[in-house]
Design an enzyme around this catalytic site. Structure first.
Site, short mmCIF file in Angstrom:
data_model
loop_
_atom_site.label_atom_id
_atom_site.label_comp_id
_atom_site.label_asym_id
_atom_site.label_seq_id
_atom_site.Cartn_x
_atom_site.Cartn_y
_atom_site.Cartn_z
CE LYS A 52 -3.96 1.85 2.67
NZ LYS A 52 -4.86 1.60 3.83
CB SER A 72 -8.38 3.40 2.73
OG SER A 72 -7.52 2.77 3.64
CB SER A 83 -8.59 0.39 5.49
OG SER A 83 -9.28 1.58 5.29
#
Ligand code: GLN
Length: 483
Positions: free
Chosen positions: A73, A148, A172
């Site tokens: 990420k 997210s 997330s």
């Protein structure tokens, strides 16, 4: 050799060790797949095949994760690579050091590879808040992948990665895992160091893995977990093999079904799949017990006070001086700060900073922030009480299937409701995992549904044992159908 992108990490490693193929073959397979598929999906913000290939050629496959590429990420620092948090304010920023999780993965032989899209500063549930691009759901590219960590989930789902890292502050990891039909684990608070993760809400954030099996998530956790002097919230616990309780059945396990997690308004098709999965757990030997978490209805409200308060403090460091974007020709220092932040942050991030500043301001602190902290304690006590009678909880991960791109962007409250079943776990500091439990037909496409197991703080071994048993019986087929 066949198409290597279908393999799990354990299968990949078995192949490396037998000499059927090499880590370089695994990287080349991802390269071909990413070039073919990512233009439609948009999971990666950056990737560098040459350096991954160079690392693969040097890999020692006898190491715990030797030669295994792992997508990251774009909020976790990897030395020398961009770390934008999908924000314009960090455009051009290059990480000056490795996050502790990255250092540990590298020491175990893994190859951090690629930068995955997210909602700006991890604020969102759909990855539509990225300043750079929208990531699409591989099961239906007109839909969101969740957020997210949407890029991390979509990459594993579309076979552009064997596993990835994400972060989970309110759901997330688990929510996008659920909407993309992969496995996603949020470790207990304190289990994994956050040093090198760009902080969103420090009392809630945890880093965790996405993979195509619970076993792979467990292997990654075994490498990532542990005390780190750079993160004082990381706990000093003996190393653990998180696959140690994977017995394949649920005999002797008491599973709690929280009444408040089966609400009117959730998609009835999601509910039906989750109920079917719970029956499967029963046939595997689990004893089902209804439990109550009476303060659940306050979780979203409490979260949006505490998380925004912490975010407003954490994001104060982005001032146009030290990192990333800097406004041109400021008239004075205040103008420099104001314009750098005005130009650099997107609207959801600004909304959170304003909310967080408001709830911490004198006069409102007691009414909002302090009260939210008290209710947080009540939410935590709900779980403590439930865990006195059950070993783990089982419930849906998300109330809905993946929704259409654009459907909720102008309705923040509706967007916030996407995390209704995941947020309380962060407030309580417990561990949780989402495992696929079914596919629903929706206008000619199949969309995945996720089953969530929640475990006691630091009880990951048992949680992973339970999730693995369910996966063997109920999820294998879905994982095999990954598009
Ligand atoms: N969707 C939640 C939010 O917008 C949770 C995000 C997260 O876990 N990072 O804050």
């Amino acid at each position: 050799m066949g198409d290597l992108t279908h393999l799990t990490i354990s299968e990949l490693q078995a192949g490396f060790r037998k000499g059927d193929f090499t880590p370089a073959d695994a990287v080349r397979a991802l390269e071909a797949r990413i070039q073919a598929v990512d233009p439609q999906i948009g999971a990666f913000l950056a990737r560098d095949f040459d350096s991954a290939l160079a690392a693969a050629k040097k890999a020692d496959v006898s190491q715990p994760l030797g030669g295994v590429p792992i997508g990251i990420k774009d909020a976790i620092n990897v030395l020398g690579e961009q770390c934008t948090c999908a924000s314009k304010i960090l455009a051009g920023y290059k990480a000056p050091y490795d996050a502790t999780v990255i250092a540990r993965l590298k020491a175990a032989g893994a190859i951090p590879f690629g930068r995955l899209n997210l909602d700006e500063f991890a604020m969102g549930s759909s990855t539509e808040n990225s300043a750079y691009q929208i990531t699409k759901n591989p099961w239906d590219p007109t839909r969101i992948p969740g957020g997210s960590s949407g890029g991390s989930a979509a990459a594993v789902s579309a076979r552009m990665a064997y596993a990835t890292l994400g972060s989970d502050t309110g759901g997330s990891i688990r929510q996008p895992a659920s909407l993309c039909g992969v496995v996603g684990l949020k470790p207990s608070y304190g289990r994994v160091s956050r040093y090198g993760l760009v902080a969103f809400a420090s009392s809630l954030d945890q880093i965790g893995p996405f993979a195509r099996s619970t076993r792979d998530c467990a292997s990654l956790l075994s490498v990532m977990a542990g005390k780190d002097p750079h993160d004082s919230t990381s706990l000093d616990l003996p190393p653990e093999d998180f696959t140690s309780r994977m017995t394949g059945d649920l005999r002797g396990i008491r599973l709690g079904i929280p009444r408040e997690y089966f609400v009117d308004g959730m998609d009835p098709r999601v509910r039906a799949k989750v109920e079917e999965a719970i029956k499967t757990c029963e046939t595997l030997g689990a004893e089902l017990v209804e439990v109550s978490l009476p303060h659940t209805e306050y979780a979203i409200g409490v979260y949006y006070i505490i998380a925004t308060a912490e975010a407003s403090a954490n994001l104060a460091r982005f001032d146009g001086v030290r990192y990333g974007h800097r406004a041109k020709n400021p008239t004075d220092l205040l103008d420099h700060y104001r314009r750098s932040r005005e130009e650099g942050f997107g609207s959801e991030v600004k909304r959170r900073i304003i909310l967080g500043t408001y709830v911490l301001s004198s006069g409102y602190y007691d009414a909002y922030y302090l009260r939210a902290q008290k209710v947080r304690t009540l939410i935590r006590q709900d779980f403590t009480r439930a865990f006195e009678t059950v070993d783990a909880l089982v419930c849906p991960t998300s109330p809905d299937l993946a929704f259409k791109i654009g459907e909720r962007v102008n309705d923040p409250l509706r967007m916030y409701l996407a995390d209704i079943f995941t947020i309380a776990a962060n407030l309580a500091g417990i561990c949780g995992i989402s495992v696929p439990c079914g596919l629903v037909e929706e206008k000619g496409t199949s969309l995945p549904v996720g089953l969530q197991f929640l475990g006691k703080p630091l009880d990951e071994s048992r949680l992973l044992g339970i999730a693995d048993a369910y996966e063997q019986a109920g999820a294998k087929e879905i994982l095999a159908q990954i598009p």
